[in-house]
Design a protein around this motif. Sequence first.
Motif, mmCIF file in Angstrom:
data_model
loop_
_atom_site.group_PDB
_atom_site.id
_atom_site.type_symbol
_atom_site.label_atom_id
_atom_site.label_comp_id
_atom_site.label_asym_id
_atom_site.label_seq_id
_atom_site.Cartn_x
_atom_site.Cartn_y
_atom_site.Cartn_z
ATOM 1 N N UNK A 91 47.123 26.301 75.846
ATOM 2 C CA UNK A 91 47.673 25.674 77.043
ATOM 3 C C UNK A 91 47.651 26.565 78.267
ATOM 4 N N UNK A 92 46.645 27.355 78.438
ATOM 5 C CA UNK A 92 46.549 28.217 79.606
ATOM 6 C C UNK A 92 47.181 29.584 79.416
ATOM 7 N N UNK A 93 47.899 29.787 78.338
ATOM 8 C CA UNK A 93 48.517 31.086 78.044
ATOM 9 C C UNK A 93 47.618 31.812 77.058
ATOM 10 N N UNK A 94 47.137 32.961 77.447
ATOM 11 C CA UNK A 94 46.214 33.709 76.594
ATOM 12 C C UNK A 94 46.911 34.960 76.081
ATOM 13 N N UNK A 95 46.748 35.230 74.797
ATOM 14 C CA UNK A 95 47.366 36.397 74.161
ATOM 15 C C UNK A 95 46.260 37.198 73.478
#
Length: 103
Positions: A91-95
């Motif tokens: 959802x647009x959050x990259x880890x």
Amino acid sequence: MSQHTPPGQMAPHIPADVFQRAQATGQPVVFVVNDRPPASVEWRRLLLPFAVAGATVAGGWGLVAALCFLMDAAAHTFTVIAGAAGPIGAGGLTLKLARGKSH
């Protein structure tokens, strides 16, 4: 009647009922003297507790070593998998799970 005296000493008297029975029947009274010296520490009796304690300590150290090895292997495995997988996004959050070798 039980007379408990320190080892190496004779009883100061014989029980009254034994003396009276010996007087009435003419039966002799026999004194048994144990002239064996007091027993020292029996090593066989102490061997089992020390063997159990030693086995427990050795098993505990073995368990600690095995857990350390498993944690080290798990950390290396996690690092390899995280490095191969690359960044994970939702959802647009990259880890990014692991740092690259260039850093």
